[in-house]
Scaffold this active site. Structure first.
Site, PDB file in Angstrom:
ATOM      1  N   ASP A 189       0.842  -1.197   0.000  1.00 29.84           N
ATOM      2  CA  ASP A 189       0.000   0.000   0.000  1.00 29.84           C
ATOM      3  C   ASP A 189       0.878   1.248   0.000  1.00 29.84           C
ATOM      4  O   ASP A 189       1.859   1.325   0.737  1.00 29.84           O
ATOM      5  CB  ASP A 189      -0.867  -0.059   1.271  1.00 29.84           C
ATOM      6  CG  ASP A 189      -1.887   1.040   1.339  1.00 29.84           C
ATOM      7  OD1 ASP A 189      -2.265   1.422   2.472  1.00 29.84           O
ATOM      8  OD2 ASP A 189      -2.305   1.533   0.280  1.00 29.84           O
ATOM      9  N   HIS A 190       0.553   2.219  -0.860  1.00 25.54           N
ATOM     10  CA  HIS A 190       1.253   3.512  -0.883  1.00 25.54           C
ATOM     11  C   HIS A 190       2.761   3.357  -1.035  1.00 25.54           C
ATOM     12  O   HIS A 190       3.537   3.921  -0.278  1.00 25.54           O
ATOM     13  CB  HIS A 190       0.954   4.335   0.384  1.00 25.54           C
ATOM     14  CG  HIS A 190      -0.421   4.898   0.381  1.00 25.54           C
ATOM     15  ND1 HIS A 190      -0.824   5.883  -0.496  1.00 25.54           N
ATOM     16  CD2 HIS A 190      -1.505   4.581   1.106  1.00 25.54           C
ATOM     17  CE1 HIS A 190      -2.105   6.156  -0.287  1.00 25.54           C
ATOM     18  NE2 HIS A 190      -2.542   5.384   0.674  1.00 25.54           N
ATOM     19  N   THR A 214      -8.176   2.237   9.540  1.00 25.06           N
ATOM     20  CA  THR A 214      -8.652   2.915  10.753  1.00 25.06           C
ATOM     21  C   THR A 214      -9.725   2.119  11.493  1.00 25.06           C
ATOM     22  O   THR A 214      -9.677   2.004  12.730  1.00 25.06           O
ATOM     23  CB  THR A 214      -9.177   4.320  10.396  1.00 25.06           C
ATOM     24  OG1 THR A 214      -8.074   5.102   9.915  1.00 25.06           O
ATOM     25  CG2 THR A 214      -9.796   5.013  11.591  1.00 25.06           C
ATOM     26  N   ASP A 274       2.649   5.080  -5.565  1.00 25.89           N
ATOM     27  CA  ASP A 274       1.921   6.299  -5.202  1.00 25.89           C
ATOM     28  C   ASP A 274       2.781   7.515  -5.507  1.00 25.89           C
ATOM     29  O   ASP A 274       3.587   7.943  -4.681  1.00 25.89           O
ATOM     30  CB  ASP A 274       1.548   6.268  -3.711  1.00 25.89           C
ATOM     31  CG  ASP A 274       0.794   7.536  -3.326  1.00 25.89           C
ATOM     32  OD1 ASP A 274       0.442   7.677  -2.133  1.00 25.89           O
ATOM     33  OD2 ASP A 274       0.575   8.393  -4.213  1.00 25.89           O
ATOM     34  N   HIS A 285      -9.445   4.761  -1.361  1.00 26.90           N
ATOM     35  CA  HIS A 285      -8.599   4.938  -0.168  1.00 26.90           C
ATOM     36  C   HIS A 285      -9.394   5.714   0.868  1.00 26.90           C
ATOM     37  O   HIS A 285     -10.398   6.350   0.558  1.00 26.90           O
ATOM     38  CB  HIS A 285      -7.316   5.701  -0.540  1.00 26.90           C
ATOM     39  CG  HIS A 285      -6.282   4.834  -1.195  1.00 26.90           C
ATOM     40  ND1 HIS A 285      -5.120   4.453  -0.574  1.00 26.90           N
ATOM     41  CD2 HIS A 285      -6.251   4.261  -2.422  1.00 26.90           C
ATOM     42  CE1 HIS A 285      -4.409   3.691  -1.373  1.00 26.90           C
ATOM     43  NE2 HIS A 285      -5.069   3.558  -2.508  1.00 26.90           N
ATOM     44  N   HIS A 334      -7.414   9.799   4.708  1.00 23.65           N
ATOM     45  CA  HIS A 334      -7.014   8.759   5.654  1.00 23.65           C
ATOM     46  C   HIS A 334      -7.357   9.166   7.070  1.00 23.65           C
ATOM     47  O   HIS A 334      -7.512  10.342   7.372  1.00 23.65           O
ATOM     48  CB  HIS A 334      -5.498   8.529   5.567  1.00 23.65           C
ATOM     49  CG  HIS A 334      -5.079   7.871   4.286  1.00 23.65           C
ATOM     50  ND1 HIS A 334      -3.993   8.294   3.539  1.00 23.65           N
ATOM     51  CD2 HIS A 334      -5.606   6.843   3.600  1.00 23.65           C
ATOM     52  CE1 HIS A 334      -3.864   7.534   2.472  1.00 23.65           C
ATOM     53  NE2 HIS A 334      -4.825   6.640   2.486  1.00 23.65           N
ATOM     54  N   GLU A 364      -2.468   5.998  -8.149  1.00 21.10           N
ATOM     55  CA  GLU A 364      -3.461   6.926  -7.599  1.00 21.10           C
ATOM     56  C   GLU A 364      -3.450   8.212  -8.414  1.00 21.10           C
ATOM     57  O   GLU A 364      -2.390   8.712  -8.799  1.00 21.10           O
ATOM     58  CB  GLU A 364      -3.116   7.245  -6.134  1.00 21.10           C
ATOM     59  CG  GLU A 364      -4.084   8.216  -5.457  1.00 21.10           C
ATOM     60  CD  GLU A 364      -3.762   8.433  -3.976  1.00 21.10           C
ATOM     61  OE1 GLU A 364      -3.033   7.623  -3.383  1.00 21.10           O
ATOM     62  OE2 GLU A 364      -4.246   9.440  -3.429  1.00 21.10           O
TER      63      GLU A 364
HETATM   64  O1  LIG Z   1      -6.614   4.119   2.599  1.00 19.86           O
HETATM   65  C1  LIG Z   1      -6.070   3.644   3.596  1.00 19.86           C
HETATM   66  C2  LIG Z   1      -6.814   3.488   4.917  1.00 19.86           C
HETATM   67  O2  LIG Z   1      -7.868   4.411   5.014  1.00 19.86           O
HETATM   68  P1  LIG Z   1      -8.629   4.541   6.425  1.00 19.86           P
HETATM   69  O3  LIG Z   1      -7.783   5.397   7.301  1.00 19.86           O
HETATM   70  O4  LIG Z   1      -9.953   5.189   6.074  1.00 19.86           O
HETATM   71  O5  LIG Z   1      -8.826   3.161   6.986  1.00 19.86           O
HETATM   72  N1  LIG Z   1      -4.774   3.203   3.552  1.00 19.86           N
HETATM   73  O6  LIG Z   1      -4.124   3.219   2.371  1.00 19.86           O
HETATM   74  C3  LIG Z   1      -4.041   2.787   4.751  1.00 19.86           C
HETATM   75  C4  LIG Z   1      -2.827   3.673   4.930  1.00 19.86           C
HETATM   76  C5  LIG Z   1      -2.043   3.267   6.172  1.00 19.86           C
HETATM   77  O7  LIG Z   1      -0.788   3.942   6.132  1.00 19.86           O
HETATM   78  P2  LIG Z   1       0.157   3.949   7.421  1.00 19.86           P
HETATM   79  O8  LIG Z   1       0.468   2.505   7.761  1.00 19.86           O
HETATM   80  O9  LIG Z   1       1.387   4.706   6.967  1.00 19.86           O
HETATM   81  O10 LIG Z   1      -0.598   4.610   8.529  1.00 19.86           O
HETATM   82 ZN   LIG Z   2      -4.513   4.993   1.337  1.00 18.87          ZN
END
Ligand SMILES: O=C(COP(=O)(O)O)N(O)CCCOP(=O)(O)O
Ligand SMILES: [Zn+2]
Length: 311
Positions: A88-89, A260, A110, A214, A184, A140
């Site tokens: 991811d990212h 989250t 990304d 996302h 996010h 993205e």
């Molecule tokens: O899109 C999302 C999650 O979205 P959300 O916050 O709504 O769950 N993501 O790509 C998760 C990004 C997590 O990055 P990190 O580990 O650096 O904190």
């Molecule tokens: Zn994301």
């Protein structure tokens, strides 16, 4: 089985449902997610950010990537549900190559904070390497508001549908994350939750490919209340309401990034257990409630997105 993310998403694209992509940083979240997938007979996309790779590898991203591949494969190879592992990212070339080398199913490049031409070049470079290694690629377009990968972008830059069509034709990415107003974290909207459905509809019509949302967590009220009952302060938190999320799936979103919601479920369960069990110190016990709440949120989301019984 351990599969390529593209296979999971092509099926979802054809049948107009979405598959959740759940972020992990440790074993316990992975266990809870897999339990939810088994219960719902649903395909699963497990994803790790570069921060997760560093965290698991104790600073060494290649070691982190290799650890996650081994953990996820161990579960995937022994289960009937299809499971993919996604970076991811991906922003750092070294991390993206480490993930490909370690055996990830797919990677995200990304470069959305770069001007279009730079995003195009970076994406083409990764697509060429990843496709040669049988790995699928996500990119993205547009920018999420809120804090994205430590880059605080004050406001979101929404995707330009015509640019999206040009971008995917030029780069041959396998799935695209159009920014349509999410961000996010747990504080996505100041006022009423609103996403740009029009842009999403146009991007789908123009690209016809699997699309990614996302910042798609809903901030489950039940978990917020439990956590706050036991000392958390999540005042002002607001996510993507379920009905709005369902509408994005109806309009063509096929991969729904969720981090989250799992974090809030886990901390709610952990706070509740610790408060009520002052004598307990067995890690196999004091994370049980936390894991069960993550599993509950996972199961409900798989049901909501329509991937239940699609394994
Ligand atoms: O899109 C999302 C999650 O979205 P959300 O916050 O709504 O769950 N993501 O790509 C998760 C990004 C997590 O990055 P990190 O580990 O650096 O904190
Ligand atoms: Zn994301």
């Amino acid at each position: 089985p351990y599969v390529n993310t593209k296979d999971i998403l092509e099926k979802a694209n054809k049948e107009y449902y979405a598959v959740a992509a759940f972020n992990i940083n440790n074993l316990e979240f992975l266990q809870a997610i897999v339990e939810g997938g088994i219960e719902k007979k649903s395909p699963l996309i497990i994803e790790t950010s570069e921060g997760a790779m560093k965290y698991a590898g104790m600073g060494d991203p290649l070691r982190g990537a290799s650890l996650f591949v081994k953990m996820v494969r161990e579960f995937a190879d022994s289960l009937d549900i299809p499971i993919a592992l996604h970076l991811d990212h991906g922003k750092n070339f070294k991390y993206i190559i480490s993930a490909i080398k370690a055996g990830y199913s797919s990677v995200m490049i990304d470069a959305s904070d770069k001007p279009l031409e730079e995003n195009l070049k970076a994406t083409k470079d990764i697509v060429r390497i990843a496709h040669a290694a049988g790995v699928s690629v996500e990119a993205e377009l547009g920018k999420l508001a809120g804090i994205e990968d430590n880059v605080a972008s004050a406001e979101s830059v929404l995707v330009n549908p015509d640019e999206a069509k040009y971008f995917v034709e030029e780069t041959q990415v396998d799935f695209l994350a159009p920014a349509i107003g999410t961000s996010h974290g747990a504080f996505k909207f100041k006022g009423e939750a609103k996403l740009d459905f029009d842009r999403l509809k146009k991007v789908k019509e123009l690209t016809k490919m699997p699309l990614v949302l996302h910042g798609a967590s809903s901030v489950v009220q039940e978990m917020v209340e439990i956590a706050e009952n036991y000392g958390a302060d999540f005042g002002g938190s607001k996510g993507v309401p379920s009905d709005i999320l369902k509408e994005t799936v109806r309009l063509g979103i096929n991969k729904v990034n969720t981090d989250t919601d799992l974090r809030m479920a886990f901390i709610a369960g952990l706070r509740e257990f610790l408060q009520n069990n002052p004598k307990e110190f067995d890690p196999r016990k004091y994370m049980e409630t936390a894991k069960s709440y993550v599993k509950k949120v996972v199961s409900d989301r798989l049901e909501l997105l329509g991937s239940a019984n699609k394994a």
